[in-house]
Design a protein around this motif. Sequence first.
Motif: not given
Lengths: 319, 438
Positions: B307-319
């Motif tokens: 929410a505050d942008g510290t984490i830039d990216v959301i991934v699935s990590g699809h494995d």
Amino acid sequence: MTRDARPPLLKRQHLLAIDDISSLEAIRILDLAERYVEVSRQTDKRQLVLQGRTQVNLFFEASTRTQSSFEIAGKRLGADVMNMAVANSAVSKGETLLDTAMTINAMQPDFLVVRHPSSGAAELLAQKVSCAVINAGDGQHEHPTQALLDALTIRRHKKQFEGLIVAICGDVLHSRVARSNIHLLNKLGAQVRVVAPSTLLPSGIGNFGVEVHRSMETGLKGADVVMMLRLQLERMTGAFVPSIREYYRFYGLNAETLKIAKPDAMVMHPGPMNRGIEIDSDVADGVQSVIREQVEMGVAVRMAVLDALSRNIPGGGNS
Amino acid sequence: MINPAKHSARRRAYVNANIVAPAQGLNGKGGILIEDGWILDVGPKVTKDSVGASATVTDCKGLTLIPGLIDMRVFTGEPGTEYRETLASASGAAAAGGVTTMIVMPNTQPVIDDAAIVDFILRRARDTASVRVAPMAAITKGLNGEMMTEIGLLKEAGAVAITEGTKPVASANVFRRALTYAKDFDLLVVQHVEEPSLSSGVMNAGETASRLGLSGNPAMSEVIMLERDLRLVEMTGARYHASQISSRHSVEVMRAAKARGLPVTCGASVHHLVLNENDIGAYRTFFKLSPPLRSEDDRRALVEAVADGTIDVIVSGHDPQSADTKRLPFAEAAYGAIGLETLLSAALSLHHNEGVPLACLVEAMSSKPAEILRLETGRLAPGAPADFAIVDLNLSWIVEEDVLRSRAKNSPFEHRTLEGRAVETIVAGESVFAYARS
């Protein structure tokens, strides 16, 4: 006791973990086991409540005492017992645990007694097979029949659990026996301590409802029961404790350290023992030791567990 | 000369949509006009009337329209273990999840550590996949942590970053050199942050692991590697991205590093944002991930950091993993969960239940990864590729084996009801997925 007249004792198909069962269920098993102690001391030890049932002992880890204990228990109750030596089986050819279990399951056993080096293996099997699964030790998780036999041994000597101080000493981190005993003794009202160097204590152990001690001096003080755990020798050198002699010096049980506990304290060990490492021979074979008796109680408790679970198998176990 | 007939046939418009493209300042009613795979116009001005008869018009009926998602961490089995997943089957799952670009990891057989294999991936993707595919290449030859790959040639062949995928570069010296060298080519270096000597455990260290009798992997293992790497970034000035962080401590470390102005970014998997270690329950191996699912406190910290942008990216990590690697006792089972198809839906639960703004989630799955990887997709603007998804934010669906398009079925959301999903996915102007309501 006839096969038809046996009331149900457990609310479950499998015995996978002490954590799952209620104190009432545990007490019922202990009460039934008392009767099997008597049966086992008779000349004719047979009590054919499992006649026609098939019990398969599936041991993925070498074990002499637990496997023979389950085998004798099954045979005294009249079951057909098969020991599956995994070293000779398809598992060594790359077949998975589940494939092996499903293959055996297809042969319609009533009981699958399983020991496996991985935590959760018994749970995994129980989800996939139709027979009753008894966990005879899974990784570092649980060993429920060991805890039950320990509780039976304690109860026969101390009559009750309320207020008893039980010190479990040694490699708690890697011990399924310790976990099952902590859960069961807590349920039954005893006061449980663990005594070990911090490197051999699992993270979060304080939340298991135990008192944590790092020295035998404080840990054994006033103890009614001193339960020693086996230290696995491959874990001794360097990684968890510096050396055998250092471990013996601070955590070994000898005649001197035993004096810290109550004068009538019981000495227990699930076996096999490392004499001269976690326990001295004079203590292991001394008057306070109940280690041989634990083995005897093991057969009775396993008879009780098999009997209790068989009551929940519908249609005589052939369904 | 443009042929007007052909021209109009290829011109299409999606109107009456709720457009959410925060990087372009779009958040509200509008439409999008596309032609030949490119965006001609987008915004409130694009309506049924404004495009006239020159375009085929689709009425979105108020559904949400977002840039196509860019998933920065995808594993397939191609080449090497195609029985688990191919680029084609993964792309089918991606399309169904609103993902229009898959960034695939180099952990294949053979490893993507050579320009020829980058080329192979790109050609296979072109011929078989229904969404865009861009590979990350290995940092070291054979992922062995010793010899640097041909970073310049890999970039030239089309690698968008370098990473070891499922493992870190353990040697500080090798990693320092890779950062130094990659900086000359302005190539992003992506690290799986985990100190190997502290990571022998199979789930988060702590009381839950102790109760299950499973060996623990402490959050400190991640923090130690992250802090080491940040010092090396400070020393070399290379662009660095921590592939997935999973703990509150790592969030604090990243926040401080960004405040210091380091050229660093990080991601988190949607699984770590919506699940925690307790979901493992009775040894459920679909929840065995690397890094492991951590405590609820860690999860909350990650959500705040998105929410505050510290984490830039959301991934699935699809494995993708199959029964032979997952139907095993927990400690023996493989790591990983599929996620392309559930990435958006699971992320939307943060919007529905935890108050994370939709715009923030969309950015973390489109414009942010595009910016970090220097891709031209991930935005809705005239001149950009026409990659987007139409999303029904409130459509409930149940994740079941038979509805998942991935060849592997190891979804931690199995049997769960998720709220919201892509109902149409458009890649380069072509519709590659349309949801069939049952």
